[in-house]
Write a protein that holds these residues in place. Structure first.
Motif, mmCIF file in Angstrom:
data_model
loop_
_atom_site.group_PDB
_atom_site.id
_atom_site.type_symbol
_atom_site.label_atom_id
_atom_site.label_comp_id
_atom_site.label_asym_id
_atom_site.label_seq_id
_atom_site.Cartn_x
_atom_site.Cartn_y
_atom_site.Cartn_z
ATOM 1 N N SER A 51 -3.731 4.676 1.274
ATOM 2 C CA SER A 51 -2.553 3.858 0.463
ATOM 3 C C SER A 51 -1.533 4.630 0.526
ATOM 4 O O SER A 51 -0.262 3.809 0.879
ATOM 5 N N ILE A 52 -1.232 5.351 0.299
ATOM 6 C CA ILE A 52 -0.180 6.589 0.644
ATOM 7 C C ILE A 52 0.220 6.784 2.082
ATOM 8 O O ILE A 52 1.761 5.770 2.772
ATOM 9 N N PHE A 53 -0.042 7.011 2.751
ATOM 10 C CA PHE A 53 -0.025 7.644 4.181
ATOM 11 C C PHE A 53 -0.175 5.824 4.780
ATOM 12 O O PHE A 53 0.891 5.814 5.366
ATOM 13 N N SER A 54 -0.417 5.109 4.281
ATOM 14 C CA SER A 54 -0.412 3.599 5.515
ATOM 15 C C SER A 54 0.827 2.745 4.502
ATOM 16 O O SER A 54 0.874 1.866 5.704
ATOM 17 N N GLY A 55 0.791 2.728 3.654
ATOM 18 C CA GLY A 55 1.745 1.261 3.051
ATOM 19 C C GLY A 55 1.104 0.459 2.685
ATOM 20 O O GLY A 55 1.500 -0.057 2.244
ATOM 21 N N PHE A 56 -0.392 0.574 2.861
ATOM 22 C CA PHE A 56 -1.150 -1.078 2.545
ATOM 23 C C PHE A 56 -1.698 -0.586 1.009
ATOM 24 O O PHE A 56 -2.349 -0.092 0.480
ATOM 25 N N GLY A 57 -1.450 -1.597 0.530
ATOM 26 C CA GLY A 57 -2.613 -1.098 -0.668
ATOM 27 C C GLY A 57 -1.710 -0.826 -2.270
ATOM 28 O O GLY A 57 -0.798 0.475 -1.592
ATOM 29 N N SER A 58 -2.573 -0.964 -3.037
ATOM 30 C CA SER A 58 -2.792 0.587 -4.485
ATOM 31 C C SER A 58 -3.889 0.487 -5.207
ATOM 32 O O SER A 58 -4.574 -0.360 -5.471
ATOM 33 N N THR A 59 -3.333 1.463 -5.823
ATOM 34 C CA THR A 59 -4.349 1.599 -6.340
ATOM 35 C C THR A 59 -4.002 2.373 -7.899
ATOM 36 O O THR A 59 -3.016 2.147 -7.643
ATOM 37 N N PHE A 72 -5.760 -4.442 -8.510
ATOM 38 C CA PHE A 72 -4.903 -3.424 -9.296
ATOM 39 C C PHE A 72 -3.426 -3.362 -8.237
ATOM 40 O O PHE A 72 -3.798 -3.731 -7.276
ATOM 41 N N THR A 73 -1.953 -3.933 -9.200
ATOM 42 C CA THR A 73 -0.934 -4.162 -7.861
ATOM 43 C C THR A 73 0.150 -3.824 -8.697
ATOM 44 O O THR A 73 -0.057 -3.151 -9.439
ATOM 45 N N ASN A 74 0.344 -2.854 -7.869
ATOM 46 C CA ASN A 74 2.285 -2.569 -8.223
ATOM 47 C C ASN A 74 3.540 -3.806 -8.007
ATOM 48 O O ASN A 74 4.493 -3.652 -7.602
ATOM 49 N N PHE A 75 2.816 -4.848 -7.482
ATOM 50 C CA PHE A 75 3.662 -6.130 -7.380
ATOM 51 C C PHE A 75 4.328 -5.490 -5.784
ATOM 52 O O PHE A 75 5.828 -6.341 -5.645
ATOM 53 N N ASN A 76 4.523 -4.449 -4.841
ATOM 54 C CA ASN A 76 5.001 -4.818 -3.576
ATOM 55 C C ASN A 76 5.018 -5.777 -3.162
ATOM 56 O O ASN A 76 4.132 -6.642 -2.873
#
Length: 255
Positions: free
Chosen positions: A158-166, A213-217
């Motif tokens: 997720s950090i690398f791709s910018g997709f999703g969050s944990t 989980f979401t960080n609301f991005n």
């Protein structure tokens, strides 16, 4: 900040409300519940509180005797499914509410249980100390919780791709420190991997469990999703399957 925290709680509640396939997509959660039950045994406890009872993995697994067993969960739909399963059994009470804010009005319990839920607490230190206060003298608390490095592959991808969050998980020491003034009965840490055909199968499995989980991005474009899948396949694959890590702590204490 308060509004954001409430939004996170609402998102979590809605995710578990929609997780109609939860029971068939949570093998590790079932394993945790089974191990907690084995460690408690078949003792008698006058009053029991189960935090995050959900659809009843642990509720139906325990073999204890009791007079009153209170189940609390933030998801009304999950709790309604549990009510249906227990409709022919006596002694159960059900509370649909957020345990972090719920007022137990001075009530205390002989046994407090929680399986695969306290990692969702937004204020874990404060709330877990509240559990200690809710215990009667010589009362017991048994819990199972996901800890680091659960989903480390998804986190890095997720950090690398910018997709999703944990969800940022705590480690074993965090929980043991909170309960350091209680008497340890047992503790057990297990780390294992589950395997999937590809990242899409894993993401569908994960979504079906409700454990989102979401960080609301803002919503991610398809390019980031493809980048996520490609990175995951390249870095976290053995033979013809990708894998993800699960790690959990099971512990029991008495007051």
């Amino acid at each position: 900040m308060i509004q954001k925290m409430q939004s996170i709680k609402n998102f979590t509640k809605n995710s578990f409300d929609r997780a109609i396939l939860y029971e068939s997509h949570t093998p590790i959660q079932k394993e945790i519940a089974h191990l907690i039950s084995l460690n408690i045994g078949s003792e008698y406890f006058e009053s029991v509180l189960e935090v995050g009872a959900g659809t009843g993995h642990l509720t139906q697994c325990v073999t204890i005797g009791f007079n009153n067993y209170t189940c609390i969960d933030i998801s009304d739909k999950a709790l309604n499914r549990l009510k249906s399963k227990l409709k022919n059994r006596n002694g159960f009470d059900f509370i649909t509410d957020d345990v972090e804010n719920y007022d137990f009005s001075g009530k205390q319990f002989d046994l407090i249980l929680s399986s695969s839920s306290i990692q969702w607490l937004l204020y874990p230190e404060k709330t877990l100390k509240k559990f200690i206060y809710l215990l009667k003298d010589m009362g017991q608390i048994h819990f199972g919780v996901f800890i680091e490095p659960t989903f480390k592959e998804m986190q890095l991808t997720s950090i690398f791709s910018g997709f999703g969050s944990t969800l940022k998980l705590k480690d074993e020491r965090f929980y043991l420190d909170i309960f350091k003034d209680l008497n340890l009965i047992y503790k057990y840490v297990c780390t294992k991997k589950l395997y999937f055909q590809n990242p899409i199968e894993f993401l569908r499995f994960h979504k079906a469990s409700g454990a989102r989980f979401t960080n609301f991005n803002s919503l991610c474009p398809k390019e980031k999703f493809k980048k996520f899948c490609d990175f995951y396949e390249k870095n976290f694959k053995t033979k013809d399957r990708i894998y993800t890590t699960y790690s959990y702590l099971i512990a029991g204490f008495y007051k």
